[in-house]
Design a protein around this motif. Structure first.
Motif, PDB file in Angstrom:
ATOM      1  N   UNK A 175       1.133  -1.310   0.277  1.00 25.84           N
ATOM      2  CA  UNK A 175      -0.148  -0.154  -0.533  1.00 25.84           C
ATOM      3  C   UNK A 175       1.265   1.317  -0.010  1.00 25.84           C
ATOM      4  N   UNK A 176       0.674   2.342  -0.768  1.00 23.26           N
ATOM      5  CA  UNK A 176      -0.807   2.392  -0.861  1.00 23.26           C
ATOM      6  C   UNK A 176      -0.949   2.266  -2.670  1.00 23.26           C
ATOM      7  N   UNK A 177      -0.237   1.954  -2.984  1.00 19.39           N
ATOM      8  CA  UNK A 177       0.067   1.158  -4.783  1.00 19.39           C
ATOM      9  C   UNK A 177      -1.337   0.552  -5.063  1.00 19.39           C
ATOM     10  N   UNK A 178      -1.674   0.530  -6.109  1.00 18.11           N
ATOM     11  CA  UNK A 178      -2.860   0.140  -7.225  1.00 18.11           C
ATOM     12  C   UNK A 178      -2.562  -0.473  -8.505  1.00 18.11           C
ATOM     13  N   UNK A 179      -2.381  -1.535  -8.381  1.00 18.91           N
ATOM     14  CA  UNK A 179      -2.362  -1.733 -10.224  1.00 18.91           C
ATOM     15  C   UNK A 179      -3.993  -1.738 -10.635  1.00 18.91           C
ATOM     16  N   UNK A 180      -3.216  -1.488 -11.199  1.00 25.37           N
ATOM     17  CA  UNK A 180      -4.796  -1.277 -12.530  1.00 25.37           C
ATOM     18  C   UNK A 180      -4.232  -1.071 -14.302  1.00 25.37           C
ATOM     19  N   UNK A 181      -5.367  -0.997 -15.332  1.00 25.34           N
ATOM     20  CA  UNK A 181      -4.558  -0.675 -16.587  1.00 25.34           C
ATOM     21  C   UNK A 181      -4.447   1.531 -17.081  1.00 25.34           C
ATOM     22  N   UNK A 182      -4.150   1.180 -18.298  1.00 27.90           N
ATOM     23  CA  UNK A 182      -4.351   2.234 -18.795  1.00 27.90           C
ATOM     24  C   UNK A 182      -5.387   2.911 -18.742  1.00 27.90           C
ATOM     25  N   UNK A 183      -6.113   2.821 -19.241  1.00 28.92           N
ATOM     26  CA  UNK A 183      -7.328   2.903 -18.717  1.00 28.92           C
ATOM     27  C   UNK A 183      -7.573   4.410 -17.417  1.00 28.92           C
ATOM     28  N   UNK A 184      -6.478   4.099 -16.401  1.00 23.74           N
ATOM     29  CA  UNK A 184      -6.572   5.297 -15.373  1.00 23.74           C
ATOM     30  C   UNK A 184      -6.248   6.263 -15.828  1.00 23.74           C
ATOM     31  N   UNK A 185      -5.314   6.074 -17.144  1.00 23.83           N
ATOM     32  CA  UNK A 185      -3.527   7.076 -16.921  1.00 23.83           C
ATOM     33  C   UNK A 185      -4.807   7.672 -18.507  1.00 23.83           C
TER      34      UNK A 185
END
Length: 130
Positions: free
Chosen positions: A104-114
């Motif tokens: 934490x505090x990092x979240x994994x997510x895809x390029x859609x978040x960018x």
């Protein structure tokens, strides 16, 4: 002004330190950071396993503290992270790896978040990369 910040270089690169200093200065001047997006080798700046030599700045810890202190949205690109062995607990279990190294505090997510961050921000500022 609202900023989205993308970091493409690893923690030991000068551009990672510059990105952190820029982010701190932006908040100090009253600007908003919509999202920090760590992409390509930038995912190493979120890894819990990076150890800096004693005579160097611990940029990884500084990023983690900065994101936590200011309750920022710190997103790590999942595709880039998996490729580089940066895993949260769920991904370590999914791929039967012995350990997770994305605290934490990092979240994994895809390029859609960018993409979403760019739409919400006035400016996208990129550090590092090709």
């Amino acid at each position: 002004m609202k900023f989205a910040i993308a970091l493409h270089s690893p923690a030991h690169a000068p551009s990672s330190r510059r990105a952190l200093l820029f982010a701190k200065a932006a908040l100090a001047e009253g600007h908003e950071i919509v999202r920090l997006f760590f992409y390509q080798d930038g995912v190493h700046s979120a890894s819990g396993n990076v150890v800096s030599p004693q005579d160097e700045s611990d940029t990884v810890s500084q990023w983690r503290e900065f994101v936590s202190t200011h309750q920022l949205d710190g997103v790590v690109c999942i595709a880039a992270a998996l490729r580089r062995g940066v895993l949260n607990v769920e991904e370590a279990e999914r791929y039967s790896r012995p350990a997770a190294n994305l605290p934490a505090p990092w979240e994994l997510s895809g390029l859609g978040q960018l993409h979403d961050a760019v739409q919400a921000a006035d400016r996208l500022i990129c550090f590092g990369g090709p």
